[in-house]
Design a protein around this motif. Structure first.
Motif, mmCIF file in Angstrom:
data_model
loop_
_atom_site.group_PDB
_atom_site.id
_atom_site.type_symbol
_atom_site.label_atom_id
_atom_site.label_comp_id
_atom_site.label_asym_id
_atom_site.label_seq_id
_atom_site.Cartn_x
_atom_site.Cartn_y
_atom_site.Cartn_z
ATOM 1 N N ILE A 13 48.709 58.324 37.436
ATOM 2 C CA ILE A 13 49.815 57.739 38.193
ATOM 3 C C ILE A 13 49.261 57.161 39.489
ATOM 4 C CG2 ILE A 13 52.049 58.194 39.265
ATOM 5 C CD1 ILE A 13 52.021 58.640 36.233
ATOM 6 N N LEU A 14 49.678 55.940 39.777
ATOM 7 C CA LEU A 14 49.200 55.240 40.967
ATOM 8 C C LEU A 14 50.395 54.873 41.834
ATOM 9 C CD1 LEU A 14 46.567 54.010 42.155
ATOM 10 C CD2 LEU A 14 47.136 51.914 40.949
ATOM 11 N N ASN A 15 50.271 55.087 43.129
ATOM 12 C CA ASN A 15 51.343 54.734 44.051
ATOM 13 C C ASN A 15 51.346 53.221 44.248
ATOM 14 O OD1 ASN A 15 53.103 54.334 46.186
ATOM 15 N ND2 ASN A 15 52.487 56.221 47.223
ATOM 16 N N ALA A 16 52.335 52.556 43.684
ATOM 17 C CA ALA A 16 52.403 51.093 43.722
ATOM 18 C C ALA A 16 52.576 50.552 45.141
ATOM 19 C CB ALA A 16 53.553 50.610 42.842
ATOM 20 N N ASP A 17 53.080 51.373 46.037
ATOM 21 C CA ASP A 17 53.275 50.929 47.420
ATOM 22 C C ASP A 17 51.956 50.751 48.162
ATOM 23 O OD1 ASP A 17 56.067 50.865 47.214
ATOM 24 O OD2 ASP A 17 56.190 53.013 47.659
ATOM 25 N N HIS A 18 50.881 51.272 47.604
ATOM 26 C CA HIS A 18 49.571 51.198 48.260
ATOM 27 C C HIS A 18 48.659 50.128 47.658
ATOM 28 C CE1 HIS A 18 50.013 54.800 50.819
ATOM 29 N NE2 HIS A 18 50.892 55.122 49.883
ATOM 30 N N ILE A 19 49.178 49.353 46.723
ATOM 31 C CA ILE A 19 48.360 48.302 46.110
ATOM 32 C C ILE A 19 48.251 47.124 47.070
ATOM 33 C CG2 ILE A 19 48.209 46.608 44.245
ATOM 34 C CD1 ILE A 19 49.552 48.664 42.419
ATOM 35 N N GLU A 20 47.028 46.733 47.368
ATOM 36 C CA GLU A 20 46.776 45.572 48.216
ATOM 37 C C GLU A 20 46.560 44.324 47.369
ATOM 38 O OE1 GLU A 20 43.454 43.998 51.386
ATOM 39 O OE2 GLU A 20 43.879 46.133 51.285
ATOM 40 N N LYS A 21 45.759 44.460 46.303
ATOM 41 C CA LYS A 21 45.536 43.308 45.428
ATOM 42 C C LYS A 21 45.156 43.765 44.032
ATOM 43 C CE LYS A 21 40.783 42.417 46.872
ATOM 44 N NZ LYS A 21 39.857 41.423 47.380
ATOM 45 N N ILE A 22 45.381 42.848 43.078
ATOM 46 C CA ILE A 22 45.049 43.073 41.679
ATOM 47 C C ILE A 22 44.238 41.870 41.221
ATOM 48 C CG2 ILE A 22 45.955 43.522 39.370
ATOM 49 C CD1 ILE A 22 48.617 44.287 40.763
ATOM 50 N N GLU A 23 43.059 42.133 40.656
ATOM 51 C CA GLU A 23 42.173 41.053 40.217
ATOM 52 C C GLU A 23 41.793 41.247 38.752
ATOM 53 O OE1 GLU A 23 38.962 40.198 43.307
ATOM 54 O OE2 GLU A 23 39.525 42.281 43.712
ATOM 55 N N GLU A 24 41.417 40.156 38.123
ATOM 56 C CA GLU A 24 40.894 40.203 36.763
ATOM 57 C C GLU A 24 39.439 39.751 36.832
ATOM 58 O OE1 GLU A 24 43.169 39.479 32.725
ATOM 59 O OE2 GLU A 24 42.872 37.651 33.877
ATOM 60 N N VAL A 25 38.495 40.668 36.528
ATOM 61 C CA VAL A 25 37.073 40.387 36.800
ATOM 62 C C VAL A 25 36.075 40.731 35.700
ATOM 63 C CG1 VAL A 25 37.294 40.497 39.316
ATOM 64 C CG2 VAL A 25 36.850 42.574 38.033
ATOM 65 N N PRO A 26 36.171 40.696 34.422
ATOM 66 C CA PRO A 26 37.323 40.399 33.583
ATOM 67 C C PRO A 26 38.253 41.588 33.396
ATOM 68 C CG PRO A 26 35.458 40.781 32.173
ATOM 69 C CD PRO A 26 34.979 40.886 33.613
ATOM 70 N N GLU A 27 37.806 42.818 33.731
ATOM 71 C CA GLU A 27 38.720 43.953 33.676
ATOM 72 C C GLU A 27 39.728 43.814 34.819
ATOM 73 O OE1 GLU A 27 35.439 44.326 34.270
ATOM 74 O OE2 GLU A 27 34.631 45.076 32.384
ATOM 75 N N THR A 28 40.784 44.593 34.741
ATOM 76 C CA THR A 28 41.766 44.574 35.822
ATOM 77 C C THR A 28 41.310 45.541 36.903
ATOM 78 O OG1 THR A 28 43.519 44.065 34.264
ATOM 79 C CG2 THR A 28 44.197 44.915 36.404
ATOM 80 N N LEU A 29 41.117 45.017 38.097
ATOM 81 C CA LEU A 29 40.666 45.787 39.245
ATOM 82 C C LEU A 29 41.799 45.865 40.255
ATOM 83 C CD1 LEU A 29 38.363 47.151 40.887
ATOM 84 C CD2 LEU A 29 37.827 44.865 41.759
ATOM 85 N N ILE A 30 42.224 47.090 40.561
ATOM 86 C CA ILE A 30 43.296 47.311 41.538
ATOM 87 C C ILE A 30 42.653 47.843 42.810
ATOM 88 C CG2 ILE A 30 45.400 48.584 42.071
ATOM 89 C CD1 ILE A 30 45.862 48.812 39.028
ATOM 90 N N THR A 31 42.908 47.176 43.926
ATOM 91 C CA THR A 31 42.401 47.620 45.218
ATOM 92 C C THR A 31 43.581 48.123 46.035
ATOM 93 O OG1 THR A 31 40.661 45.943 45.144
ATOM 94 C CG2 THR A 31 41.105 46.960 47.283
ATOM 95 N N LEU A 32 43.436 49.337 46.581
ATOM 96 C CA LEU A 32 44.492 49.917 47.405
ATOM 97 C C LEU A 32 44.273 49.571 48.875
ATOM 98 C CD1 LEU A 32 44.769 53.476 45.801
ATOM 99 C CD2 LEU A 32 45.923 51.351 45.154
ATOM 100 N N THR A 33 45.282 49.810 49.685
ATOM 101 C CA THR A 33 45.197 49.475 51.108
ATOM 102 C C THR A 33 44.129 50.287 51.839
ATOM 103 O OG1 THR A 33 47.006 51.023 51.552
ATOM 104 C CG2 THR A 33 47.588 48.706 51.284
ATOM 105 N N ASN A 34 43.729 51.444 51.276
ATOM 106 C CA ASN A 34 42.679 52.247 51.900
ATOM 107 C C ASN A 34 41.274 51.848 51.433
ATOM 108 O OD1 ASN A 34 42.501 53.298 49.321
ATOM 109 N ND2 ASN A 34 43.067 55.392 49.910
ATOM 110 N N GLY A 35 41.202 50.799 50.574
ATOM 111 C CA GLY A 35 39.915 50.311 50.102
ATOM 112 C C GLY A 35 39.469 50.894 48.770
ATOM 113 N N LYS A 36 40.135 51.950 48.305
ATOM 114 C CA LYS A 36 39.779 52.555 47.020
ATOM 115 C C LYS A 36 40.099 51.587 45.897
ATOM 116 C CE LYS A 36 39.839 56.844 44.602
ATOM 117 N NZ LYS A 36 38.638 57.585 44.731
ATOM 118 N N LYS A 37 39.226 51.544 44.877
ATOM 119 C CA LYS A 37 39.380 50.601 43.764
ATOM 120 C C LYS A 37 39.474 51.349 42.444
ATOM 121 C CE LYS A 37 36.635 47.176 46.212
ATOM 122 N NZ LYS A 37 37.350 45.959 46.337
#
Length: 63
Positions: A13-37
């Motif tokens: 479970i991931l807190n959606a309120d902390h998502i800063e960006k979502i990238e496709e590299v080609p996997e989906t990479l989610i970066t949170l506001t604290n820098g955790k990926k």
């Protein structure tokens, strides 16, 4: 909160309120506001859909 699947096929479970960006590299990479990926198996579109459903649930929640 949204459920996503890690590369080892384990869901978490991931807190959606902390998502800063979502990238496709080609996997989906989610970066949170604290820098955790996190790399997840869901596509970018799937993650965005989950976030939108989560946010919509909050806005339409009634006591």
């Amino acid at each position: 909160m949204i459920d996503v699947t890690a590369m080892n096929n384990k869901e978490f479970i991931l807190n959606a309120d902390h998502i800063e960006k979502i990238e496709e590299v080609p996997e989906t990479l989610i970066t949170l506001t604290n820098g955790k990926k996190y790399i997840v198996l869901e596509s970018v579109d799937e993650v965005v859909d989950k976030v939108l459903k989560y946010k919509n649930k909050i806005v339409t929640y009634r006591l």
